[in-house]
Design a protein around this motif. Sequence first.
Motif, short mmCIF file in Angstrom:
data_model
loop_
_atom_site.label_atom_id
_atom_site.label_comp_id
_atom_site.label_asym_id
_atom_site.label_seq_id
_atom_site.Cartn_x
_atom_site.Cartn_y
_atom_site.Cartn_z
N GLY A 118 -15.59 -20.68 -15.71
CA GLY A 118 -15.39 -19.88 -14.51
C GLY A 118 -14.93 -20.68 -13.31
N GLU A 119 -15.44 -21.89 -13.15
CA GLU A 119 -15.05 -22.72 -12.00
C GLU A 119 -13.59 -23.16 -12.11
N MET A 130 -15.39 -18.86 -20.12
CA MET A 130 -16.15 -19.33 -21.28
C MET A 130 -17.55 -19.77 -20.86
N SER A 131 -17.71 -20.08 -19.57
CA SER A 131 -18.99 -20.45 -18.99
C SER A 131 -18.94 -20.13 -17.50
N TYR A 168 -18.99 -12.89 -24.39
CA TYR A 168 -18.03 -13.21 -23.33
C TYR A 168 -17.80 -11.99 -22.44
N PHE A 169 -17.85 -12.22 -21.13
CA PHE A 169 -17.46 -11.19 -20.18
C PHE A 169 -15.95 -11.24 -20.02
N CYS A 170 -15.31 -10.08 -19.98
CA CYS A 170 -13.88 -9.98 -19.72
C CYS A 170 -13.71 -9.15 -18.45
N LEU A 171 -13.17 -9.79 -17.41
CA LEU A 171 -13.01 -9.15 -16.11
C LEU A 171 -11.55 -8.75 -15.89
N CYS A 172 -11.36 -7.56 -15.39
CA CYS A 172 -10.04 -7.09 -14.97
C CYS A 172 -10.09 -6.99 -13.45
N ALA A 173 -9.20 -7.71 -12.76
CA ALA A 173 -9.28 -7.79 -11.30
C ALA A 173 -7.90 -7.67 -10.67
#
Length: 195
Positions: A98-99, A123-124, A153-158
């Motif tokens: 994430g970072e 992935m983290s 795994y989270f999958c974000l749509c932004a």
Amino acid sequence: MTRPVPDARLRAAADFVRPGACLADIGCDHAILPVWLCLTGRISRAYACDIAEGPCARARETIAQAGLEKNITVLCADGLRGLEGRGVTDISVCGMGGELIAEILSAADFLRDPALRLILIPMSKPAALRRFLAENGFAVTDETISEAAGKRYFCLCAAYDGKARTLSPFEAEFGCVLPRQTPPSPLFLQCLEEK
């Protein structure tokens, strides 16, 4: 013609790619996502991008085996460099922490366009990514959770809307979309129980 099959994690990302989109897949590795999307007819053109020549070579091989050299362009570049002005509509970043995803996004001012869709699978450290998006005016419009190789795994749509937000610790860790879904995702409930 070889037809690669994405795992559940990449299928979650594929579900958020808009039909007819021009996709840029960042950290593409074997280019499974853009190849699969082209072969299934969801998109007709894409960019497979990676910072290292090794993954770019693997991507070229997958693309050639699928006969999609005219549809998918491989770019060996750092993050999103070189993509501005190429007609990209959807951007996927699916294989990093994430970072690092936040760092890549912060280096690309052209993402501040509400028409662009970001599809992100950290992935983290998903909380670090969610905080970055919220603080920098990106709204998470949808989210799913998948499981591949025994990991969730989270999958974000932004997309950018210019409105800075402050997330609670719970929202940073679990998002604002999944906790409100009815019925709740069994995978999300497992993740919640573990945390």
